[in-house]
Design an enzyme around this catalytic site. Structure first.
Site, PDB file in Angstrom:
ATOM      1  N   HIS A  92       0.859  -1.126   0.000  1.00 10.52           N
ATOM      2  CA  HIS A  92       0.036   0.287   0.196  1.00 10.52           C
ATOM      3  C   HIS A  92       0.913   1.226  -0.899  1.00 10.52           C
ATOM      4  CE1 HIS A  92      -3.755  -2.275   0.745  1.00 10.52           C
ATOM      5  NE2 HIS A  92      -3.180  -3.475   1.378  1.00 10.52           N
ATOM      6  N   ASN A 165     -10.265  -3.097   2.461  1.00 14.39           N
ATOM      7  CA  ASN A 165     -10.445  -2.503   0.911  1.00 14.39           C
ATOM      8  C   ASN A 165     -11.189  -2.840   0.189  1.00 14.39           C
ATOM      9  OD1 ASN A 165      -6.995  -2.945   0.953  1.00 14.39           O
ATOM     10  ND2 ASN A 165      -7.845  -5.667   0.600  1.00 14.39           N
TER      11      ASN A 165
HETATM   12 FE1  HDE Z   1      -2.242  -5.263   5.324  1.00 14.67          FE
HETATM   13  N1  HDE Z   1      -0.739  -4.346   5.718  1.00 14.67           N
HETATM   14  N2  HDE Z   1      -1.702  -6.734   6.504  1.00 14.67           N
HETATM   15  N3  HDE Z   1      -4.418  -5.966   4.405  1.00 14.67           N
HETATM   16  N4  HDE Z   1      -3.281  -2.762   4.999  1.00 14.67           N
HETATM   17  C1  HDE Z   1      -0.790  -2.460   5.498  1.00 14.67           C
HETATM   18  O1  HDE Z   1       0.274  -1.775   7.225  1.00 14.67           O
HETATM   19  C2  HDE Z   1      -0.793  -6.928   6.626  1.00 14.67           C
HETATM   20  C3  HDE Z   1      -4.443  -6.946   4.664  1.00 14.67           C
HETATM   21  C4  HDE Z   1      -4.585  -2.388   4.799  1.00 14.67           C
HETATM   22  O2  HDE Z   1      -3.342   3.480   3.815  1.00 14.67           O
HETATM   23  C5  HDE Z   1       0.775  -2.539   6.589  1.00 14.67           C
HETATM   24  O3  HDE Z   1       0.878   1.180   7.485  1.00 14.67           O
HETATM   25  C6  HDE Z   1      -1.001  -8.025   7.690  1.00 14.67           C
HETATM   26  C7  HDE Z   1      -6.180  -6.873   4.454  1.00 14.67           C
HETATM   27  C8  HDE Z   1      -4.888  -1.338   4.150  1.00 14.67           C
HETATM   28  O4  HDE Z   1      -1.726   3.344   5.142  1.00 14.67           O
HETATM   29  C9  HDE Z   1       1.491  -3.324   6.639  1.00 14.67           C
HETATM   30  C10 HDE Z   1      -1.496  -9.299   6.375  1.00 14.67           C
HETATM   31  C11 HDE Z   1      -5.904  -6.347   4.345  1.00 14.67           C
HETATM   32  C12 HDE Z   1      -3.296  -0.481   3.788  1.00 14.67           C
HETATM   33  C13 HDE Z   1      -0.041  -5.246   6.843  1.00 14.67           C
HETATM   34  C14 HDE Z   1      -2.947  -7.855   5.539  1.00 14.67           C
HETATM   35  C15 HDE Z   1      -5.445  -4.366   4.308  1.00 14.67           C
HETATM   36  C16 HDE Z   1      -2.340  -1.755   4.854  1.00 14.67           C
HETATM   37  C17 HDE Z   1       1.802  -1.777   5.481  1.00 14.67           C
HETATM   38  C18 HDE Z   1      -2.515 -10.252   6.611  1.00 14.67           C
HETATM   39  C19 HDE Z   1      -8.120  -5.841   3.936  1.00 14.67           C
HETATM   40  C20 HDE Z   1      -2.759   0.477   4.048  1.00 14.67           C
HETATM   41  C21 HDE Z   1       1.762  -0.145   5.827  1.00 14.67           C
HETATM   42  C22 HDE Z   1      -2.792 -10.885   7.427  1.00 14.67           C
HETATM   43  C23 HDE Z   1      -8.906  -5.488   4.920  1.00 14.67           C
HETATM   44  C24 HDE Z   1      -3.677   1.420   4.755  1.00 14.67           C
HETATM   45  C25 HDE Z   1       1.457  -0.091   7.006  1.00 14.67           C
HETATM   46  C26 HDE Z   1      -2.763   3.330   4.790  1.00 14.67           C
HETATM   47  C27 HDE Z   1      -0.943  -1.409   4.722  1.00 14.67           C
HETATM   48  C28 HDE Z   1       0.795  -5.923   7.144  1.00 14.67           C
HETATM   49  C29 HDE Z   1      -3.349  -7.838   5.262  1.00 14.67           C
HETATM   50  C30 HDE Z   1      -5.833  -3.331   4.104  1.00 14.67           C
HETATM   51  C31 HDE Z   1       2.943  -4.342   6.303  1.00 14.67           C
HETATM   52  C32 HDE Z   1      -0.027  -9.390   7.716  1.00 14.67           C
HETATM   53  C33 HDE Z   1      -6.221  -8.063   4.630  1.00 14.67           C
HETATM   54  C34 HDE Z   1      -5.566  -0.160   3.264  1.00 14.67           C
HETATM   55  O5  HDE Z   1       1.522  -3.284   8.546  1.00 14.67           O
END
Ligand code: HDE
Length: 713
Positions: A92, A165
Site C-alpha cells: 500500500h 479494501n
Molecule cells: Fe494490510 N498491511 N496486512 N491488509 N493493509 C499494511 O501497514 C498486513 C490486509 C491494508 O493506507 C501495512 O501501515 C498483514 C487485509 C490497507 O496506510 C502492514 C496482513 C486488508 C493498508 C500490513 C494484511 C489490508 C495496509 C503496511 C495479513 C484488507 C494501507 C503499511 C494478515 C482488509 C493502510 C502499514 C494505509 C497496510 C500488514 C492483510 C488492508 C505491513 C500482515 C486483509 C488498506 O502492516
C-alpha cells in the site's frame, strides 16, 4: 459544472508560496504558526531560528575557493534534505488521503456501546487513505490491483481504524502466508520488475499453488481492480468483527462502505493508456472533486449476525476468503462518510498517517479470524519501522482528538511529555497522581471461552476454495464475465512457464468449465485436468446482484467527466447547449483543443482549453464529444492524436457525441462504417439532451463484441 480550476489549485495558499500584501497567519502541518507581517515576506531562518542572509551561495574562501565546514546553514539544509525520506509502506505504498467526517444516521445503541454509534446526527472527524497494494510509492494509479480503503475515525473514545479494501475477501486465510503472498506479487528480487503488476510468473506460481486465493482472484481479475475513481468504489472491512453492548453481549458485524455515486470501473486497455497519460489519475480525480465542492460520499452499512447465523451459514464466518451475500444477510445503512477537505501537506498527513487494525474503541472487538489476528500484530510493528518512534501517536494526523492520559513517556521525538511527579500507577499522590483506570467506561474484550490443543491447523471449515469464486462469476453480467476471462488470459499470457499457466487453469475448471475453456483457448493451451480439490464446488449458490459493478452503476452522469474536442469555428450554440446540459447533469467537462490557448467559436467567442489534444486523450473522460468546423475537422483528420481520441473512445465503448461537420475525422479514423447508436449526431438542443441522457449508461457494452477479437473467439 465547469471545472473552474486546473488541478493543483489548492483552496488556500500553499506553504512557502510568495506572500502578497496583508497580514495572515499560516499554520504548519505540525501545528506551529508563522506570523506573516502585513506587506512583508517572512524572513528565512535556519531550523534553529537564525535569520539567513544568503541562501544562494555556500560559504567559501574566495568566490572560487573551497567550501567551509563552519557553514552551519548549508550543513543543516543538506543534512535535513538527506533525511527527508522515510521507508515507504511495504504494501500500500502508493496512496492518497483526504479529511472528512462520519455522520451517524441510524443508532446502533441496541448492539454496541461504541460511542460513535450512539447519537444520530453526530459527526465524527475522519481521515481516509486509498491505495494500491503492489506498486511502490511512485507507481501509477491504474494498476490492476486491490485498492486499500483505510478509514481513521477520531471518536470520542479513541481512534477507530477500519483498515479495509475495495474487495470484501482476501487472498489468504492465515497471516503467516502474507509475506509470501506479497513477495510473490512484488517485483522479483533479482531483477526488480515488473512494477505494480501481477502479470508475471512469481505471482501466478504462488496463486496456482494456493487455491484458497481463487475467490479473491476472481475479484482481482474483474473490473473491480481497475476502478474509475476512488469515489466510485466500495469499501469492506473484510473480517468479521464484534460489536459489544454495555453488558458485554456480542453481535458479529461486517462493515461495508457504499459509494453514493455508485460503482464504475474502466476497461483494461483504457487503464493501460491512462497510466501513460496521467499516472496520477485517481489522486487528481479525488483532489479535483473535493476542491470543486463535489464531496465524495459513502454510506456505512453493517451486516449484523449472531452465533446461530454463524453456525448455519454455509461457510466459516472467520474465513476471510468468504463473504456473506447481501441477499442472505441484508446490509443495514447506519451512517455516511463525507470527504470534504484535501490535505495541507501530503507527507505530514497522507504519508505519516498510521493505521492500525488494533485501534478499536470500547464497543468494537475482534473475531478469531486468523488474518485479523495477524494484522493486529503487524500494523503497530510496521508503524514503528516507518515512523521511527513509538511516539508516532504524537504526530497530529495520528493523535486522537479526544482527551488522552497515560504514563507512557520519552522516546524519540517525544512531543507530549508528562508534567509533575507521578509517572507510575498505582500511586498515592491523589488527584495529582495522574489518570486512573475506569472499569465501566474502559475497553473490555469479549469474554470468549476458548478451548483446544495448541496446534498449527487450518480449520476444516475453511477448505472450500471454489464455491464462492463461482458464485462471484455467475453474479456478473456477460460483459463483466468476459472481462474476467480476458484478464486471466492476459495475465497468464505474461507468465513464461507453461506449467504455471496450466496449473491455474486446472483450478478454473472447478469454478466454471466455460471460463476454463475460454482461458485455455485464449492461451492456446490444451485444457488441463482439474486440480485436486479439497472440497467439491457447491454449484447451487445463487447469483448475488450486489457483486456486479454494472448492475450497481449510477442512474446519472453526475460527477463524471465529458471531454469536448473543439476546433476554431466550432458551432457556438451546440457547444453552449452541451455545456449547459452537462452542468445540469452535475457532470464536469474539459475542453480539448489543438492548442492549449483554446479556440474561437463560430460566434467569435474565445474559449480556453484545459488540454492540448496530445495531452488529453479520450481515456481521461467518461464520454466525449467532437464539435468541429469543416476546416477544423479536416485539420484533426490529419492528426494521429485526434484520430486516437475517437478510435479509443469507440474501442472503450464510450458514448460519442459529434457535430455533423466532424465526420471527416471519423472517416479518416476508419470509424464511419461502424458508428452505432451510441455515436450520436448533435444538431439540436434536444440531440444534446439525448446524448447526455444516454451517457448515464456510462458504456455501450454491445459494441465490445465488434472491436475485440477475444469476443469473437
Ligand atoms: Fe494490510 N498491511 N496486512 N491488509 N493493509 C499494511 O501497514 C498486513 C490486509 C491494508 O493506507 C501495512 O501501515 C498483514 C487485509 C490497507 O496506510 C502492514 C496482513 C486488508 C493498508 C500490513 C494484511 C489490508 C495496509 C503496511 C495479513 C484488507 C494501507 C503499511 C494478515 C482488509 C493502510 C502499514 C494505509 C497496510 C500488514 C492483510 C488492508 C505491513 C500482515 C486483509 C488498506 O502492516
Amino acid at each position: 459544472m465547469t471545472k473552474g480550476k486546473k488541478s493543483g489549485d489548492a483552496p488556500k495558499k500553499a506553504p512557502g508560496a510568495p506572500v502578497g500584501a496583508g497580514a495572515e497567519m499560516r499554520q504548519g502541518a505540525g501545528g506551529e504558526t508563522h506570523q506573516v507581517a502585513g506587506g512583508d515576506v517572512v524572513t528565512l531562518t535556519t531550523a534553529q531560528g537564525a535569520p539567513v542572509a544568503d541562501d544562494q551561495n555556500t560559504l567559501r574562501y574566495g568566490a572560487r575557493g573551497p567550501a567551509l565546514l563552519e557553514d552551519f546553514h548549508f550543513r543543516e539544509k543538506i543534512f535535513h534534505f538527506d533525511h527527508e525520506r522515510i521507508p515507504e509502506r511495504v504494501v500500500h505504498a502508493r496512496g492518497y488521503g483526504a479529511h472528512g467526517y462520519f455522520e451517524l444516521t441510524d443508532s446502533l445503541a441496541d448492539v454496541t456501546r461504541a460511542d460513535i454509534f450512539q447519537r444520530v446526527g453526530e459527526r465524527t472527524p475522519a481521515f481516509v487513505r486509498f491505495s494500491t497494494v503492489a506498486g511502490s510509492k511512485g507507481s501509477f494509479d491504474l494498476a490492476r490491483d486491490v485498492r486499500g480503503f483505510a478509514v481513521k475515525l477520531y471518536t470520542k473514545e479513541g481512534n477507530w481504524d477500519l483498515v479495509g479494501n475495495n474487495i470484501p475477501v482476501f487472498f489468504i486465510q492465515d497471516a503467516i502466508k502474507f509475506p509470501d503472498m506479497v513477495h510473490a506479487v512484488k517485483p522479483a528480487p533479482d531483477r526488480e520488475f515488473p512494477q505494480a503488476q501481477s502479470a508475471h510468473d512469481n505471482f501466478w506460481d504462488f496463486i496456482s499453488l494456493t487455491p484458497e486465493s481463487l475467490h479473491m482472484i476472481m475479484w482481482v481479475m474483474s473490473d473491480r481492480a481497475i476502478p474509475r475513481s476512488f469515489r466510485f468504489m466500495e469499501g469492506f472491512g473484510v473480517h468479521t468483527f464484534r460489536f459489544l453492548d454495555a453488558d458485554g453481549h456480542s453481535t458479529f458485524v461486517k462493515f461495508h462502505w457504499k459509494p453514493k455515486k455508485r460503482l464504475q470501473s474502466v476497461v483494461w486497455n483504457e487503464a493501460v493508456k491512462i497510466n501513460g497519460a496521467d499516472p496520477d489519475f485517481h489522486r487528481r480525480d479525488l483532489w479535483d472533486a473535493i476542491t470543486s465542492g463535489d464531496f465524495p460520499e459513502w454510506e456505512l452499512g453493517v451486516q449484523l449476525f449472531d452465533q446461530a447465523f454463524a453456525d448455519t451459514f454455509t461457510f466459516d464466518v472467520l474465513d476471510p476468503t468468504k463473504l456473506i451475500p447481501e441477499e442472505e444477510l441484508p446490509v443495514r445503512i447506519v451512517g455516511r462518510l463525507v470527504l470534504d477537505r484535501v490535505v495541507d501537506n501530503f507527507f505530514a498527513e497522507t504519508e505519516q498517517v498510521a493505521f492500525c487494525t488494533q485501534n478499536v474503541p470500547p464497543g468494537i472487538d475482534f473475531s478469531n479470524d486468523p488474518l485479523l489476528q495477524g494484522r493486529n500484530f503487524s500494523y503497530l510493528d510496521t508503524q514503528l519501522k516507518r515512523l521511527g518512534s513509538p511516539n508516532f501517536t504524537h504526530i497530529p494526523i495520528n493523535a486522537p482528538k479526544c482527551p488522552m492520559a497515560h504514563f507512557q513517556q520519552d522516546g524519540h521525538m517525544a512531543m507530549r511529555n508528562p508534567i509533575g511527579r507521578a509517572n507510575y500507577e498505582p500511586n498515592s499522590w491523589g488527584a495529582a497522581g495522574g489518570p486512573r483506570e475506569d472499569p465501566v467506561r474502559g475497553f473490555r474484550s469479549f469474554a470468549a471461552e476458548e478451548t483446544g490443543p495448541k496446534t498449527r491447523l487450518r480449520p476444516e471449515s475453511f477448505a472450500d476454495h471454489y464455491s464462492q469464486a463461482r458464485q462471484f462469476l455467475i453474479s456478473q453480467t456477460p460483459i463483466e464475465q468476459k472481462h474476467i476471462g480476458d484478464a486471466i488470459t492476459f495475465e497468464l499470457s505474461k507468465v513464461e512457464r507453461p506449467d504455471i499457466r496450466a496449473r491455474l487453469v486446472s483450478h478454473l475448471r472447478h469454478i466454471d468449465e466455460h471460463l476454463a475453456a475460454t482461458v485455455a483457448n485464449g492461451l492456446g493451451l490444451p485444457l488441463p485436468e482439474p486440480a485436486k480439490a479439497a472440497r467439491p464446488t457447491i454449484t447451487g449458490l445463487p447469483p448475488s446482484e450486489a457483486l456486479s459493478i454494472v448492475k450497481n452503476g449510477p442512474d446519472s452522469f453526475a460527477g463524471r467527466k465529458f471531454g469536448i474536442l473543439l476546433t476554431d469555428g466550432a458551432d457556438a450554440a451546440l457547444f453552449d447547449a452541451l455545456v449547459a446540459a452537462a452542468d445540469k447533469e452535475k457532470a464536469v467537462h474539459e475542453i480539448v483543443a489543438p492548442k492549449i490557448g483554446g479556440v474561437t467559436l463560430s460566434d467569435g467567442r474565445a474559449v480556453a482549453a484545459q488540454q492540448k489534444i496530445d495531452g488529453g486523450p479520450s481515456v481521461l473522460f467518461d464520454a466525449v464529444a467532437v464539435i468541429a468546423s469543416p476546416e477544423g475537422a479536416a485539420l484533426l483528420a490529419g492528426d494521429a492524436a485526434a484520430k486516437d481520441f475517437v478510435t479509443d473512445a469507440f474501442a472503450h465503448c464510450k458514448f460519442i457525441g459529434y457535430a455533423e461537420e466532424a465526420i471527416a475525422l471519423f472517416d479518416k479514423a476508419g470509424l464511419t462504417a461502424d458508428l452505432d447508436e451510441a455515436c450520436i449526431v448533435l444538431e439540436t438542443e434536444s440531440d444534446v439532451q439525448d446524448f447526455v441522457q444516454a451517457c448515464r449508461a456510462l458504456r455501450f457494452w454491445d459494441r465490445e463484441a465488434k472491436v475485440d477479437l477475444d469476443a469473437k473467439a
